[in-house]
Write a protein that holds these residues in place. Structure first.
Motif, PDB file in Angstrom:
ATOM      1  N   THR A 155       0.935  -1.210   0.018  1.00 12.67           N
ATOM      2  CA  THR A 155       0.045  -0.021   0.041  1.00 12.67           C
ATOM      3  C   THR A 155       0.912   1.351  -0.069  1.00 12.67           C
ATOM      4  O   THR A 155       0.587   1.965  -0.668  1.00 12.67           O
ATOM      5  CB  THR A 155      -0.994  -0.096   1.195  1.00 12.67           C
ATOM      6  OG1 THR A 155      -1.752  -1.220   1.254  1.00 12.67           O
ATOM      7  CG2 THR A 155      -1.857   1.375   1.309  1.00 12.67           C
ATOM      8  N   LEU A 156       1.891   1.326   0.805  1.00 10.21           N
ATOM      9  CA  LEU A 156       2.698   2.433   0.835  1.00 10.21           C
ATOM     10  C   LEU A 156       3.538   2.528  -0.665  1.00 10.21           C
ATOM     11  O   LEU A 156       3.721   3.840  -1.003  1.00 10.21           O
ATOM     12  CB  LEU A 156       3.924   2.223   1.938  1.00 10.21           C
ATOM     13  CG  LEU A 156       3.292   2.379   3.319  1.00 10.21           C
ATOM     14  CD1 LEU A 156       4.727   1.954   4.535  1.00 10.21           C
ATOM     15  CD2 LEU A 156       2.771   3.810   3.564  1.00 10.21           C
ATOM     16  N   GLU A 157       3.888   1.472  -0.960  1.00 17.08           N
ATOM     17  CA  GLU A 157       4.678   1.568  -2.682  1.00 17.08           C
ATOM     18  C   GLU A 157       3.413   2.259  -3.514  1.00 17.08           C
ATOM     19  O   GLU A 157       3.655   3.168  -4.356  1.00 17.08           O
ATOM     20  CB  GLU A 157       5.119   0.257  -2.947  1.00 17.08           C
ATOM     21  CG  GLU A 157       5.758   0.462  -4.333  1.00 17.08           C
ATOM     22  CD  GLU A 157       6.351  -1.000  -4.403  1.00 17.08           C
ATOM     23  OE1 GLU A 157       6.748  -1.189  -5.795  1.00 17.08           O
ATOM     24  OE2 GLU A 157       6.146  -1.926  -3.837  1.00 17.08           O
ATOM     25  N   ARG A 158       2.514   1.720  -3.439  1.00 19.53           N
ATOM     26  CA  ARG A 158       1.346   2.370  -4.239  1.00 19.53           C
ATOM     27  C   ARG A 158       1.161   3.797  -3.950  1.00 19.53           C
ATOM     28  O   ARG A 158       0.837   4.536  -4.979  1.00 19.53           O
ATOM     29  CB  ARG A 158      -0.173   1.416  -4.117  1.00 19.53           C
ATOM     30  CG  ARG A 158      -1.273   1.876  -5.117  1.00 19.53           C
ATOM     31  CD  ARG A 158      -2.249   1.101  -4.962  1.00 19.53           C
ATOM     32  NE  ARG A 158      -3.218   1.521  -5.746  1.00 19.53           N
ATOM     33  CZ  ARG A 158      -4.587   0.852  -5.892  1.00 19.53           C
ATOM     34  NH1 ARG A 158      -4.781  -0.154  -4.985  1.00 19.53           N
ATOM     35  NH2 ARG A 158      -5.567   1.332  -6.771  1.00 19.53           N
ATOM     36  N   TYR A 159       1.126   4.066  -2.940  1.00 20.99           N
ATOM     37  CA  TYR A 159       0.918   5.635  -2.408  1.00 20.99           C
ATOM     38  C   TYR A 159       2.007   6.526  -2.795  1.00 20.99           C
ATOM     39  O   TYR A 159       1.971   7.607  -3.469  1.00 20.99           O
ATOM     40  CB  TYR A 159       0.764   5.802  -0.843  1.00 20.99           C
ATOM     41  CG  TYR A 159       0.941   7.033  -0.279  1.00 20.99           C
ATOM     42  CD1 TYR A 159      -0.224   7.839  -0.544  1.00 20.99           C
ATOM     43  CD2 TYR A 159       2.024   7.542   0.375  1.00 20.99           C
ATOM     44  CE1 TYR A 159      -0.121   9.179  -0.010  1.00 20.99           C
ATOM     45  CE2 TYR A 159       2.021   8.774   0.704  1.00 20.99           C
ATOM     46  CZ  TYR A 159       0.828   9.616   0.656  1.00 20.99           C
ATOM     47  OH  TYR A 159       1.000  10.844   1.033  1.00 20.99           O
ATOM     48  N   GLN A 160       3.284   5.838  -2.795  1.00 21.93           N
ATOM     49  CA  GLN A 160       4.348   6.617  -3.294  1.00 21.93           C
ATOM     50  C   GLN A 160       4.356   6.948  -4.891  1.00 21.93           C
ATOM     51  O   GLN A 160       4.681   7.849  -5.488  1.00 21.93           O
ATOM     52  CB  GLN A 160       5.643   5.886  -2.951  1.00 21.93           C
ATOM     53  CG  GLN A 160       6.094   5.909  -1.344  1.00 21.93           C
ATOM     54  CD  GLN A 160       7.367   5.119  -1.307  1.00 21.93           C
ATOM     55  OE1 GLN A 160       7.959   4.615  -2.025  1.00 21.93           O
ATOM     56  NE2 GLN A 160       7.724   5.095   0.162  1.00 21.93           N
ATOM     57  N   ARG A 161       4.037   5.922  -5.669  1.00 21.44           N
ATOM     58  CA  ARG A 161       3.834   5.931  -7.015  1.00 21.44           C
ATOM     59  C   ARG A 161       2.645   7.035  -7.442  1.00 21.44           C
ATOM     60  O   ARG A 161       3.046   7.749  -8.278  1.00 21.44           O
ATOM     61  CB  ARG A 161       3.427   4.593  -7.693  1.00 21.44           C
ATOM     62  CG  ARG A 161       4.568   3.900  -7.713  1.00 21.44           C
ATOM     63  CD  ARG A 161       4.198   2.627  -8.846  1.00 21.44           C
ATOM     64  NE  ARG A 161       3.074   1.759  -8.423  1.00 21.44           N
ATOM     65  CZ  ARG A 161       2.832   0.682  -7.777  1.00 21.44           C
ATOM     66  NH1 ARG A 161       3.965   0.224  -7.292  1.00 21.44           N
ATOM     67  NH2 ARG A 161       1.687   0.149  -7.543  1.00 21.44           N
ATOM     68  N   CYS A 162       1.712   7.280  -6.646  1.00 25.16           N
ATOM     69  CA  CYS A 162       0.723   7.890  -6.951  1.00 25.16           C
ATOM     70  C   CYS A 162       0.913   9.564  -6.312  1.00 25.16           C
ATOM     71  O   CYS A 162       0.361  10.214  -7.139  1.00 25.16           O
ATOM     72  CB  CYS A 162      -0.692   7.529  -6.377  1.00 25.16           C
ATOM     73  SG  CYS A 162      -1.063   5.814  -7.071  1.00 25.16           S
ATOM     74  N   SER A 163       1.436   9.432  -5.181  1.00 23.40           N
ATOM     75  CA  SER A 163       1.603  10.750  -4.794  1.00 23.40           C
ATOM     76  C   SER A 163       3.031  11.526  -5.531  1.00 23.40           C
ATOM     77  O   SER A 163       3.227  12.737  -5.335  1.00 23.40           O
ATOM     78  CB  SER A 163       2.271  10.749  -3.342  1.00 23.40           C
ATOM     79  OG  SER A 163       3.311   9.939  -2.928  1.00 23.40           O
ATOM     80  N   PHE A 164       3.949  10.879  -6.204  1.00 22.11           N
ATOM     81  CA  PHE A 164       4.972  11.776  -6.829  1.00 22.11           C
ATOM     82  C   PHE A 164       4.529  12.339  -7.941  1.00 22.11           C
ATOM     83  O   PHE A 164       3.437  12.293  -8.460  1.00 22.11           O
ATOM     84  CB  PHE A 164       6.064  10.689  -7.295  1.00 22.11           C
ATOM     85  CG  PHE A 164       7.006  10.024  -5.953  1.00 22.11           C
ATOM     86  CD1 PHE A 164       7.017  10.674  -4.722  1.00 22.11           C
ATOM     87  CD2 PHE A 164       7.689   8.860  -6.333  1.00 22.11           C
ATOM     88  CE1 PHE A 164       7.646  10.133  -3.860  1.00 22.11           C
ATOM     89  CE2 PHE A 164       8.424   8.430  -5.036  1.00 22.11           C
ATOM     90  CZ  PHE A 164       8.369   9.101  -3.930  1.00 22.11           C
ATOM     91  N   THR A 176       7.611  10.247 -12.438  1.00 21.92           N
ATOM     92  CA  THR A 176       7.266   8.949 -12.409  1.00 21.92           C
ATOM     93  C   THR A 176       7.244   8.165 -13.850  1.00 21.92           C
ATOM     94  O   THR A 176       8.003   7.347 -14.146  1.00 21.92           O
ATOM     95  CB  THR A 176       5.649   8.701 -11.867  1.00 21.92           C
ATOM     96  OG1 THR A 176       5.539   9.145 -10.813  1.00 21.92           O
ATOM     97  CG2 THR A 176       5.296   7.340 -12.054  1.00 21.92           C
ATOM     98  N   GLU A 190      11.062   7.681 -14.597  1.00 20.25           N
ATOM     99  CA  GLU A 190      11.576   6.584 -13.801  1.00 20.25           C
ATOM    100  C   GLU A 190      11.098   5.336 -14.474  1.00 20.25           C
ATOM    101  O   GLU A 190      11.822   4.277 -14.752  1.00 20.25           O
ATOM    102  CB  GLU A 190      10.851   6.565 -12.494  1.00 20.25           C
ATOM    103  CG  GLU A 190      11.397   5.327 -11.502  1.00 20.25           C
ATOM    104  CD  GLU A 190      11.017   5.620 -10.196  1.00 20.25           C
ATOM    105  OE1 GLU A 190      11.240   4.598  -9.100  1.00 20.25           O
ATOM    106  OE2 GLU A 190      10.358   6.456  -9.606  1.00 20.25           O
TER     107      GLU A 190
END
Length: 252
Positions: free
Chosen positions: A65-74, A79, A82
């Motif tokens: 969930t945190l990884e998904r959050y990082q992909r969406c919030s950057f 993105t 990368e």
């Protein structure tokens, strides 16, 4: 009577603050669980107490969930860059592996590094070589046939050119013969003179002063002239006699 509205500010009493934290924490965890089950949502809850103690809840996995959050919030541009970099890295890795495989296959086709190959791999390599040999022979035969056809076409062209040249030469020869026959039919002044004289050649006509009655042949060929005695009764001058003697020697 209903419960009154609680003023939202920091609870100064330490014990009351701890009790309120425990109650509200359990209620928040319960609400997160209910939200994930009822709405089929991906929920991750992280709580740190004032003492630094961790409390968490996740419907699937907190790390995912945190990884998904990082992909969406950057930032979307970062993105995409990368992702593009990662895609290029994967593509380079695939190409490198393919290049190494092709090099290994080339060495095998050249008969090198055959030690690690099994019997089945050697049989497959033998079939590949036989197939490549058949294809090479077919291509060689095709090229030879094309070259032969090209040479035959050139031969036909040269034959046609030769025929045309022969026709042109024959036409020019016939034209020249026709022109020559036309020139033979023209009257010539020397032909008329010959017919009038009745002879087949030219005759030297000398002036009356240089004509000689009789020419005595000399016993030998004389390149020049001899001194002849001129009689007293001769009426021709000495210079004319010398010319006659020179002509007499030349005619011999």
């Amino acid at each position: 009577m209903g419960r009154g509205r609680v003023e939202l500010k920091r609870i100064e009493n330490k014990i009351n603050r701890q009790v309120t934290f425990s109650k509200r924490r359990n209620g928040l965890l319960k609400k997160a669980y209910e939200l994930s089950v009822l709405c089929d949502a991906e929920v991750a809850l992280i709580i740190f107490s004032s003492r630094g103690k961790l409390y968490e809840f996740a419907s699937t996995s907190t790390a995912e969930t945190l990884e998904r959050y990082q992909r969406c919030s950057f930032n979307p541009q970062e993105t995409n860059a990368e992702r593009e970099t990662q895609s290029w890295y994967q593509e380079v890795s695939k190409l490198k592996a393919k290049y190494e495989s092709l090099q290994r296959t080339q060495r095998h086709l050249l008969g090198e590094d055959l030690g690690p190959l099994s019997i089945k791999e050697l049989q497959n390599l033998e079939k590949q070589l036989e197939l490549a040999l058949v294809q090479a022979r077919q291509r060689k035969t095709q090229l030879m046939m094309e070259q032969m056809e090209d040479l035959r076409r050139k031969e036909r062209q040269l034959g046609d050119m030769n025929k045309q040249l022969k026709i042109r030469v024959s036409l020019e020869m016939s034209t020249l013969e026709a022109e020559g026959q036309g020139m033979r039919g023209l009257p010539c002044p020397w032909n008329s003179g010959e017919s009038a004289a009745g002879g087949g050649g030219f005759h030297l006509q000398l002036p009356p002063s240089q004509q000689v009655d009789t020419i005595e042949p000399q016993p030998v060929l004389q390149m020049g002239y001899h001194d002849y005695d001129i009689g007293e009764g001769s009426s021709a001058p000495r210079s004319m006699d010398l010319d006659n003697n020179f002509f007499q020697a030349w005619t011999l």
